[in-house]
Motif scaffolding. Structure first.
Motif, PDB file in Angstrom:
ATOM      1  N   PRO A  48       0.829  -1.218   0.000  1.00 45.40           N
ATOM      2  CA  PRO A  48       0.000   0.000   0.000  1.00 45.40           C
ATOM      3  C   PRO A  48       0.862   1.266   0.000  1.00 45.40           C
ATOM      4  CG  PRO A  48      -0.676  -1.523   1.739  1.00 45.40           C
ATOM      5  CD  PRO A  48       0.624  -2.022   1.207  1.00 45.40           C
ATOM      6  N   CYS A  49       0.318   2.331  -0.544  1.00 42.70           N
ATOM      7  CA  CYS A  49       1.015   3.617  -0.582  1.00 42.70           C
ATOM      8  C   CYS A  49       1.189   4.139   0.847  1.00 42.70           C
ATOM      9  CB  CYS A  49       0.202   4.620  -1.416  1.00 42.70           C
ATOM     10  SG  CYS A  49       0.828   6.304  -1.344  1.00 42.70           S
ATOM     11  N   ILE A  50       2.414   4.582   1.195  1.00 41.36           N
ATOM     12  CA  ILE A  50       2.679   5.077   2.556  1.00 41.36           C
ATOM     13  C   ILE A  50       2.730   6.611   2.593  1.00 41.36           C
ATOM     14  CG2 ILE A  50       3.834   2.966   3.330  1.00 41.36           C
ATOM     15  CD1 ILE A  50       6.529   4.466   2.831  1.00 41.36           C
ATOM     16  N   ARG A  51       2.344   7.251   1.468  1.00 40.71           N
ATOM     17  CA  ARG A  51       2.288   8.726   1.363  1.00 40.71           C
ATOM     18  C   ARG A  51       3.617   9.384   1.728  1.00 40.71           C
ATOM     19  NH1 ARG A  51      -3.193  10.652   1.355  1.00 40.71           N
ATOM     20  NH2 ARG A  51      -4.678   8.965   1.686  1.00 40.71           N
ATOM     21  N   CYS A  52       4.713   8.804   1.237  1.00 37.69           N
ATOM     22  CA  CYS A  52       6.035   9.344   1.574  1.00 37.69           C
ATOM     23  C   CYS A  52       6.396  10.577   0.739  1.00 37.69           C
ATOM     24  CB  CYS A  52       7.108   8.269   1.402  1.00 37.69           C
ATOM     25  SG  CYS A  52       7.265   7.699  -0.315  1.00 37.69           S
ATOM     26  N   GLY A  53       5.792  10.694  -0.443  1.00 36.60           N
ATOM     27  CA  GLY A  53       6.059  11.862  -1.294  1.00 36.60           C
ATOM     28  C   GLY A  53       7.302  11.737  -2.156  1.00 36.60           C
ATOM     29  N   GLU A  54       7.947  10.547  -2.149  1.00 39.10           N
ATOM     30  CA  GLU A  54       9.156  10.348  -2.971  1.00 39.10           C
ATOM     31  C   GLU A  54       8.847  10.562  -4.459  1.00 39.10           C
ATOM     32  OE1 GLU A  54      12.436   9.425  -2.393  1.00 39.10           O
ATOM     33  OE2 GLU A  54      12.155   9.678  -0.233  1.00 39.10           O
ATOM     34  N   CYS A  55       7.661  10.085  -4.899  1.00 38.25           N
ATOM     35  CA  CYS A  55       7.287  10.192  -6.314  1.00 38.25           C
ATOM     36  C   CYS A  55       7.143  11.651  -6.739  1.00 38.25           C
ATOM     37  CB  CYS A  55       5.991   9.434  -6.579  1.00 38.25           C
ATOM     38  SG  CYS A  55       4.633   9.866  -5.474  1.00 38.25           S
ATOM     39  N   MET A  56       6.615  12.486  -5.837  1.00 43.06           N
ATOM     40  CA  MET A  56       6.428  13.904  -6.131  1.00 43.06           C
ATOM     41  C   MET A  56       7.781  14.597  -6.306  1.00 43.06           C
ATOM     42  SD  MET A  56       4.292  16.687  -3.920  1.00 43.06           S
ATOM     43  CE  MET A  56       5.601  16.987  -2.736  1.00 43.06           C
ATOM     44  N   ASP A  57       8.747  14.247  -5.452  1.00 40.31           N
ATOM     45  CA  ASP A  57      10.089  14.844  -5.543  1.00 40.31           C
ATOM     46  C   ASP A  57      10.803  14.411  -6.815  1.00 40.31           C
ATOM     47  OD1 ASP A  57       9.631  15.999  -3.085  1.00 40.31           O
ATOM     48  OD2 ASP A  57      10.676  14.432  -1.949  1.00 40.31           O
ATOM     49  N   ALA A  58      10.526  13.187  -7.268  1.00 34.81           N
ATOM     50  CA  ALA A  58      11.226  12.648  -8.453  1.00 34.81           C
ATOM     51  C   ALA A  58      10.625  13.129  -9.770  1.00 34.81           C
ATOM     52  CB  ALA A  58      11.199  11.126  -8.413  1.00 34.81           C
ATOM     53  N   CYS A  59       9.352  13.565  -9.770  1.00 34.46           N
ATOM     54  CA  CYS A  59       8.664  13.914 -11.025  1.00 34.46           C
ATOM     55  C   CYS A  59       9.322  15.097 -11.723  1.00 34.46           C
ATOM     56  CB  CYS A  59       7.193  14.228 -10.758  1.00 34.46           C
ATOM     57  SG  CYS A  59       6.289  14.630 -12.270  1.00 34.46           S
TER      58      CYS A  59
END
Length: 361
Positions: free
Chosen positions: A258-269
């Motif tokens: 499950p998604c843990i809402r870490c925000g890593e994907c947002m920083d990488a985009c």
């Protein structure tokens, strides 16, 4: 003239050879003077792929000549070429070819009033996904392409190095696009190489020449490890957009958590989107909300999936959402058209009835 160049490109069957495959003749605006800057994309789009690097090293003159032909037809004043810093030989070859082309152009136009076309070869960072059009334009010019806009709207036109070479061959020799440079590489091959392959050559034939470490009983990949996709059959042919045949033996699949809402994907985009929110709404089939989050700006680079600690295949959700939105819009359009046709029919029947009554009176 622009129209003449468009016709030559159309007849030669030239498309964007960086991987997108958009018809090149359709990219070129009909009226000259609309484009002020022509951009050469010499930034390799993904790891493993080196076909553009080799092409710039061995045939820089053809690439620059193709760019000069295009720039003259479009009345562009400047040519900018972006090459990643990890390609020193390509940078040197392109700089030499550019200086030769400028000198040759000046000798041809021995007129003091003539303003020559400027060519600049710019070294850019070796960061994925630098090969993306919007990312490279921002790096070369400092301008960001707004949402729902194209580079052409800002007076800029970008093409891949292989596309410019194809334009040169078509204009100078009337040569159609029948072959291209392909990287045959991957962790499963002992002797990877770049080759000038004819369109239609089987993937499997090229991979076998690179001495596979294990039998090729797994699907080969068209493109790089980030944005490439597994082919249905290893005997599929090389097409105009095949820049790489990748043989990476399958690795054990990581279990999706499950998604843990870490925000890593947002920083990488690299496009500054909100991948986490897009994932939630895509999963819930709330496509109107996904569209409001500018999902069509997503370049499907795979950075978000790569950094996700929960191993969620985020790009797959976005691809599914995009195709679903397109289907919904097509259905809405069809319904709207049917409604209009029905209303028009009712109006026609009523008009004919009134005309009949008028005649009877």
């Amino acid at each position: 003239s622009t129209m003449k160049l468009k016709q030559i490109i159309l007849d030669a069957g030239i498309v964007g050879m960086g991987g997108a495959g958009f018809p090149t003749y359709a990219k070129i605006p009909e009226q000259p003077g609309k484009i002020h800057t022509l951009l050469i994309n010499g930034a390799e789009c993904e790891p493993f792929i080196t076909c553009d690097d080799l092409l710039m090293q061995i045939d820089a003159d053809s690439i620059i000549e193709g760019a000069m032909i295009t720039a003259k037809a479009l009345q562009a004043k400047k040519i900018l070429c972006g090459i990643e810093s990890n390609k020193p030989s390509a940078i040197k070859a392109m700089q030499l070819a550019a200086s030769k082309a400028v000198e040759k152009n000046l000798q041809k136009h021995n007129d003091k009033t003539y303003s020559p076309i400027e060519i600049e070869v710019i070294k850019v960072q070796s960061v994925y996904p630098m090969g993306g059009q919007k990312q490279l334009i921002q790096e070369l010019t400092g301008k960001e392409i707004p949402h729902n806009s194209h580079a052409v709207d800002l007076g800029m036109l970008m093409m891949n190095v292989a596309t410019f070479k194809a334009i040169y061959r078509a204009v100078r020799f009337g040569e159609p696009l029948t072959c291209r440079m392909v990287s045959v590489t991957g962790l499963g091959l002992a002797k990877p190489f770049n080759v000038k392959a004819m369109i239609g050559t089987a993937f499997e034939d090229l991979a076998k020449l690179a001495e596979p470490k294990v039998p090729l009983n797994y699907p080969l990949i068209m493109g790089g490890p980030m944005m490439g996709f597994k082919v249905q059959d290893n005997k599929v042919p090389i097409i105009k957009t095949t820049n790489c045949v990748l043989a990476n033996p399958p690795e054990p699949a990581e279990m999706q958590m499950p998604c843990i809402r870490c925000g890593e994907c947002m920083d990488a985009c690299p496009v500054n989107l909100l991948p986490q929110q897009m994932y939630w709404h895509s999963q819930a089939h709330e496509f109107d909300k996904v569209e409001k989050l500018n999902i069509f700006d997503c370049i499907e680079c795979g950075c978000c999936s790569f950094v996700c600690p929960s191993h969620i295949p985020l790009v797959q959700y976005y691809r599914n959402a995009k195709s679903s939105i397109k289907e919904i819009k097509a259905e809405e359009k069809a319904v709207d058209l049917a409604k209009k046709r029905h209303e028009f029919r009712l109006a026609r029947i009523e008009r004919e009835k009134q005309e009949r009554e008028a005649r009877l009176k």
